[in-house]
Design a protein around this motif. Structure first.
Motif, PDB file in Angstrom:
ATOM      1  N   GLU A 170      96.878 -24.464  58.813  1.00 22.08           N
ATOM      2  CA  GLU A 170      95.619 -24.311  58.088  1.00 22.08           C
ATOM      3  C   GLU A 170      94.606 -23.649  59.010  1.00 22.08           C
ATOM      4  OE1 GLU A 170      92.464 -26.720  55.286  1.00 22.08           O
ATOM      5  OE2 GLU A 170      94.375 -27.659  55.787  1.00 22.08           O
ATOM      6  N   ILE A 171      93.926 -22.642  58.495  1.00 27.01           N
ATOM      7  CA  ILE A 171      92.993 -21.868  59.309  1.00 27.01           C
ATOM      8  C   ILE A 171      91.643 -21.748  58.617  1.00 27.01           C
ATOM      9  CG2 ILE A 171      94.793 -20.526  60.458  1.00 27.01           C
ATOM     10  CD1 ILE A 171      94.147 -18.194  58.546  1.00 27.01           C
ATOM     11  N   ALA A 172      90.629 -21.416  59.395  1.00 26.63           N
ATOM     12  CA  ALA A 172      89.282 -21.153  58.879  1.00 26.63           C
ATOM     13  C   ALA A 172      89.182 -19.651  58.652  1.00 26.63           C
ATOM     14  CB  ALA A 172      88.229 -21.628  59.864  1.00 26.63           C
ATOM     15  N   PHE A 173      89.652 -19.219  57.521  1.00 22.95           N
ATOM     16  CA  PHE A 173      89.771 -17.800  57.194  1.00 22.95           C
ATOM     17  C   PHE A 173      88.891 -17.572  55.988  1.00 22.95           C
ATOM     18  CE2 PHE A 173      91.996 -14.512  54.704  1.00 22.95           C
ATOM     19  CZ  PHE A 173      92.417 -13.604  55.641  1.00 22.95           C
ATOM     20  N   GLN A 174      87.849 -16.820  56.116  1.00 24.46           N
ATOM     21  CA  GLN A 174      86.992 -16.578  54.961  1.00 24.46           C
ATOM     22  C   GLN A 174      87.224 -15.164  54.473  1.00 24.46           C
ATOM     23  OE1 GLN A 174      85.267 -18.954  53.266  1.00 24.46           O
ATOM     24  NE2 GLN A 174      85.170 -17.329  51.782  1.00 24.46           N
ATOM     25  N   ALA A 175      87.960 -15.066  53.392  1.00 24.14           N
ATOM     26  CA  ALA A 175      88.292 -13.764  52.833  1.00 24.14           C
ATOM     27  C   ALA A 175      87.051 -13.089  52.272  1.00 24.14           C
ATOM     28  CB  ALA A 175      89.336 -13.922  51.741  1.00 24.14           C
ATOM     29  N   PRO A 176      87.050 -11.749  52.228  1.00 24.43           N
ATOM     30  CA  PRO A 176      85.941 -11.041  51.589  1.00 24.43           C
ATOM     31  C   PRO A 176      85.811 -11.518  50.150  1.00 24.43           C
ATOM     32  CG  PRO A 176      87.414  -9.503  52.699  1.00 24.43           C
ATOM     33  CD  PRO A 176      88.077 -10.844  52.726  1.00 24.43           C
ATOM     34  N   GLU A 177      84.594 -11.507  49.642  1.00 25.32           N
ATOM     35  CA  GLU A 177      84.368 -11.969  48.274  1.00 25.32           C
ATOM     36  C   GLU A 177      85.277 -11.227  47.304  1.00 25.32           C
ATOM     37  OE1 GLU A 177      82.490 -14.522  47.159  1.00 25.32           O
ATOM     38  OE2 GLU A 177      82.230 -14.921  49.293  1.00 25.32           O
ATOM     39  N   GLN A 178      85.903 -11.983  46.425  1.00 24.17           N
ATOM     40  CA  GLN A 178      86.772 -11.388  45.423  1.00 24.17           C
ATOM     41  C   GLN A 178      85.925 -10.737  44.351  1.00 24.17           C
ATOM     42  OE1 GLN A 178      90.109 -11.397  45.953  1.00 24.17           O
ATOM     43  NE2 GLN A 178      89.512 -12.363  47.860  1.00 24.17           N
ATOM     44  N   GLU A 179      86.416  -9.654  43.806  1.00 25.60           N
ATOM     45  CA  GLU A 179      85.674  -8.964  42.759  1.00 25.60           C
ATOM     46  C   GLU A 179      85.534  -9.879  41.554  1.00 25.60           C
ATOM     47  OE1 GLU A 179      87.180  -5.147  41.713  1.00 25.60           O
ATOM     48  OE2 GLU A 179      87.685  -4.680  43.776  1.00 25.60           O
ATOM     49  N   GLN A 180      84.365  -9.865  40.955  1.00 24.38           N
ATOM     50  CA  GLN A 180      84.136 -10.655  39.773  1.00 24.38           C
ATOM     51  C   GLN A 180      84.885 -10.045  38.590  1.00 24.38           C
ATOM     52  OE1 GLN A 180      82.432 -13.557  39.630  1.00 24.38           O
ATOM     53  NE2 GLN A 180      82.300 -13.376  41.855  1.00 24.38           N
ATOM     54  N   GLN A 181      85.525 -10.892  37.831  1.00 23.01           N
ATOM     55  CA  GLN A 181      86.243 -10.427  36.652  1.00 23.01           C
ATOM     56  C   GLN A 181      85.297 -10.460  35.461  1.00 23.01           C
ATOM     57  OE1 GLN A 181      89.421  -9.335  36.918  1.00 23.01           O
ATOM     58  NE2 GLN A 181      89.233  -9.756  39.092  1.00 23.01           N
ATOM     59  N   GLY A 182      85.512  -9.568  34.538  1.00 20.65           N
ATOM     60  CA  GLY A 182      84.700  -9.591  33.310  1.00 20.65           C
ATOM     61  C   GLY A 182      83.828  -8.349  33.211  1.00 20.65           C
ATOM     62  N   PRO A 183      83.135  -8.248  32.078  1.00 18.31           N
ATOM     63  CA  PRO A 183      82.312  -7.049  31.847  1.00 18.31           C
ATOM     64  C   PRO A 183      81.106  -7.015  32.775  1.00 18.31           C
ATOM     65  CG  PRO A 183      81.984  -8.661  30.083  1.00 18.31           C
ATOM     66  CD  PRO A 183      83.063  -9.196  30.979  1.00 18.31           C
ATOM     67  N   GLN A 184      80.710  -5.805  33.122  1.00 18.56           N
ATOM     68  CA  GLN A 184      79.533  -5.622  33.946  1.00 18.56           C
ATOM     69  C   GLN A 184      78.401  -5.122  33.068  1.00 18.56           C
ATOM     70  OE1 GLN A 184      80.494  -3.021  37.137  1.00 18.56           O
ATOM     71  NE2 GLN A 184      81.847  -4.510  38.117  1.00 18.56           N
ATOM     72  N   MET A 185      77.217  -5.563  33.371  1.00 13.20           N
ATOM     73  CA  MET A 185      76.063  -5.153  32.566  1.00 13.20           C
ATOM     74  C   MET A 185      75.342  -4.019  33.279  1.00 13.20           C
ATOM     75  SD  MET A 185      74.598  -8.858  31.418  1.00 13.20           S
ATOM     76  CE  MET A 185      73.373  -8.130  30.350  1.00 13.20           C
ATOM     77  N   SER A 186      74.872  -3.084  32.528  1.00 11.05           N
ATOM     78  CA  SER A 186      74.080  -2.001  33.116  1.00 11.05           C
ATOM     79  C   SER A 186      72.732  -1.977  32.453  1.00 11.05           C
ATOM     80  CB  SER A 186      74.793  -0.658  32.956  1.00 11.05           C
ATOM     81  OG  SER A 186      75.020  -0.402  31.604  1.00 11.05           O
ATOM     82  N   LEU A 187      71.733  -1.565  33.192  1.00 11.38           N
ATOM     83  CA  LEU A 187      70.375  -1.535  32.645  1.00 11.38           C
ATOM     84  C   LEU A 187      69.994  -0.159  32.221  1.00 11.38           C
ATOM     85  CD1 LEU A 187      68.695  -3.812  35.297  1.00 11.38           C
ATOM     86  CD2 LEU A 187      69.419  -4.420  33.004  1.00 11.38           C
TER      87      LEU A 187
END
Length: 187
Positions: A170-187
């Motif tokens: 077991e290690i202290a490994f902090q992976a890069p943030e995973q991409e959010q799933q789902g639709p993206q909103m644009s303004l």
């Protein structure tokens, strides 16, 4: 059959916590590594219980997981992180001690996700076999090997396990943030 006992909803096999009693379903939930004729006979014939063989039960109970009241255990999701193709070849397929001695702790920036999804167990040894023998749909990496990182995660957080020469670390490994799933909103 003195080697099998029931104490406080726990089922012990020669002193080892093999599983627990799910009183709501009148069922014993037992880790398959304790599957013996003796265990099956004790539970079904002597105690009149049906048996569910659930991988990871022993590990979960041994780690102090609170679920012995019969509530189904929620499986964590799994990510497999493997070193990127352009990573220094000397970092690949080496044990944890050698890696940390030569290069420092595993760096999440050197890894990419080869799998992210649901699996039927959180038992690391069973996952090792799964990702070597029977790749799940969507798996896009090589067979699970030394230097890979297995992440088990749910809403409460993640644990990371380096595939070492023998077993997992077991290690202290902090992976890069995973991409959010789902639709993206644009303004």
């Amino acid at each position: 059959m003195d080697g099998i006992q029931m104490k406080s909803n726990r089922i012990l096999y020669y002193g080892n916590t093999a599983g627990y009693l799910d009183a709501k379903r009148n069922m014993a939930v037992i880790d398959p590594m304790f599957r013996t004729d003796e265990m099956e006979s004790y539970l079904s014939e002597q105690k009149g219980l049906s048996v569910e063989w659930a991988a990871g039960t022993y590990d979960s109970l041994a780690s102090g997981a609170p679920d012995t009241e019969g509530t189904p255990r929620a499986l964590k999701k799994c990510r497999v992180h493997q070193l990127k193709p352009d990573t220094d070849v000397m970092m690949k397929f080496i044990g944890y001690d050698e890696l940390t001695e030569r290069f420092g702790e595993p760096d999440p920036e050197n890894y990419e996700v080869a799998y992210d999804g649901e699996v039927e167990t959180n038992d690391l040894e069973a996952l090792y076999e799964k990702f070597n023998v029977d790749h799940p749909p969507g798996y896009k990496g090589h067979s699970l090997s030394i230097s890979d990182v297995v992440e088990l995660y749910d809403a409460s957080g993640s644990t990371f396990h380096y595939v070492d020469r023998f077993g997992f670390k077991e290690i202290a490994f902090q992976a890069p943030e995973q991409e959010q799933q789902g639709p993206q909103m644009s303004l």
